[in-house]
Structures are given as C-alpha cells and as structure tokens.
Design a protein around this motif. Structure first.
Motif, PDB file in Angstrom:
ATOM      1  N   ASP A 148       0.867  -1.182   0.000  1.00 33.24           N
ATOM      2  CA  ASP A 148       0.000   0.000   0.000  1.00 33.24           C
ATOM      3  C   ASP A 148       0.902   1.229   0.000  1.00 33.24           C
ATOM      4  N   GLY A 199      -0.221   4.227   2.310  1.00 33.32           N
ATOM      5  CA  GLY A 199      -0.015   4.040   3.744  1.00 33.32           C
ATOM      6  C   GLY A 199       1.388   3.596   4.101  1.00 33.32           C
ATOM      7  N   THR A 230       2.735   0.737   3.756  1.00 27.86           N
ATOM      8  CA  THR A 230       2.671  -0.537   4.467  1.00 27.86           C
ATOM      9  C   THR A 230       2.649  -1.684   3.473  1.00 27.86           C
ATOM     10  N   TYR A 231       2.874  -2.878   3.991  1.00 28.53           N
ATOM     11  CA  TYR A 231       2.724  -4.090   3.198  1.00 28.53           C
ATOM     12  C   TYR A 231       2.230  -5.191   4.121  1.00 28.53           C
ATOM     13  N   GLU A 287      -6.430  -9.537  -4.222  1.00 28.35           N
ATOM     14  CA  GLU A 287      -6.224 -10.136  -2.903  1.00 28.35           C
ATOM     15  C   GLU A 287      -6.815 -11.538  -2.781  1.00 28.35           C
TER      16      GLU A 287
END
Length: 194
Positions: free
Chosen positions: A13, A16, A18-19, A60
C-alpha cells in the motif's frame, strides 16, 4: 510483491507505506499484473511450471473455492515442459511474457473469467537460467543465459536477439556466481547492465 517464493505474496500500500502478506496467495517466485488480475508463476518448492491468477478484479483473492475466477494451471504442451521451469513472468499491455529455462512463451487474455489466459510456446530452445538477470526494456525484456553464453533481448512480435555477442567471453568470466547476478535497464542511456 514476490520474494522468490520464500513466503506468501505481499500486498503493498504505497499511500499508507505498508505491506502485508496475502494469506491465501500461494508462494509464487514471480508475480506480475495483467489486465485486472495479479498473476504468479513458479510455485516454490512444489510446482515450478504452474501459473496462478487472482480473482477477476480482486488481486487479494487467490482461492478458487472462494471466487471461481481465481485459479491456477500447469503450463504444459509436452512432458518435457515438466523440467522447463518458469524463470519469470512479465505483463505488458496486450500480452504477457512467460520466460522459462529453455523456452519463451506468450499469453493473451481470453473472454472466459474462469480460464482467463491462453499460454503458448513461441521460441523453444531459447530461455533464461539466471532469473535475476532479467530486466524490463522498452516493449520487452533482456536477460543473460549461461547455456549459450550470451545476453538476449526479446519483444513480443519479434525474435529474440543475441545482443551480447561482442562481449560474451568477458561477460561470462565476470559471473562467478549466477545467484549474485542482477540485471537492470537505464532508459535514459538505453543500457542493459548486469
């Protein structure tokens, strides 16, 4: 993001910063985006000739039991393909390149959500045995193959070109450990480097 199959695929992401692991995604060594799916290739440690894809429009979801448009398949035309391991997968606008140790394959999109891709061999006998040497170049890929001892460049619609001929002997002497060989492409200078 694939990490040569050491763990589940990772979803990044960028907003954000993040992962996180995609917990139902198999441990594919290579991953690419193609149309509206994530596509993985070479299931680490169990099926090095398998390609899998996420659900239609959902990167996903990889479980066909949850969404029937997700799936997987071995890429085989003959029994010899079982030993022709996948060494990379690269999505372009209308075609996907599947690079193997001893052949080059292409894939196009089919209008069948549960069977979305048509894979076919285009160049048997030319492949890549140093997967980390592959770099994306304009409209294609370039890589080193130690078996013929040269650098190849390939764009779908054309034939693979041996672009390393003038430096083959020097090039191969400079590769002590193929596992430590990495390729990159500089678009400004139009140079492929390993």
């Amino acid at each position: 993001l694939a990490n040569t199959g050491a763990a589940n695929l990772q979803l990044i992401d960028p907003a954000g910063s993040t992962y996180a692991a995609l917990l139902n995604a198999p441990n594919y060594r290579h991953v690419t985006g193609f149309y509206n799916r994530a596509v993985g290739a070479a299931l680490a440690g169990s099926n090095e000739v398998q390609v899998g894809w996420s659900a239609d429009g959902d990167a996903e979801e990889w479980d066909p039991g949850v969404d029937e448009t997700a799936g997987f398949s071995p890429i085989l035309e003959s029994p010899s393909d079982l030993s022709d391991f996948i060494t990379g997968i690269f999505g372009f606008t209308n075609v996907m390149i599947l690079l193997r140790e001893q052949s080059i394959w292409l894939a196009t999109k089919k209008p069948i959500p549960t069977d979305p891709f048509n894979f076919y061999a285009v160049f048997p006998g030319i492949g890549c045995d140093i997967p980390s040497s592959v770099a994306v170049i304009p409209n294609g890929i370039a890589w080193v193959d130690s078996r013929p001892g040269t650098v190849w460049a390939y764009s779908p619609g054309g034939a693979p070109e041996p672009i390393g001929r003038p430096i083959e002997k020097t090039l191969l002497r400079g590769i002590d450990d193929p596992a430590l060989c990495f390729g990159s492409y500089n678009g400004k200078e139009n140079e492929y480097t390993i």
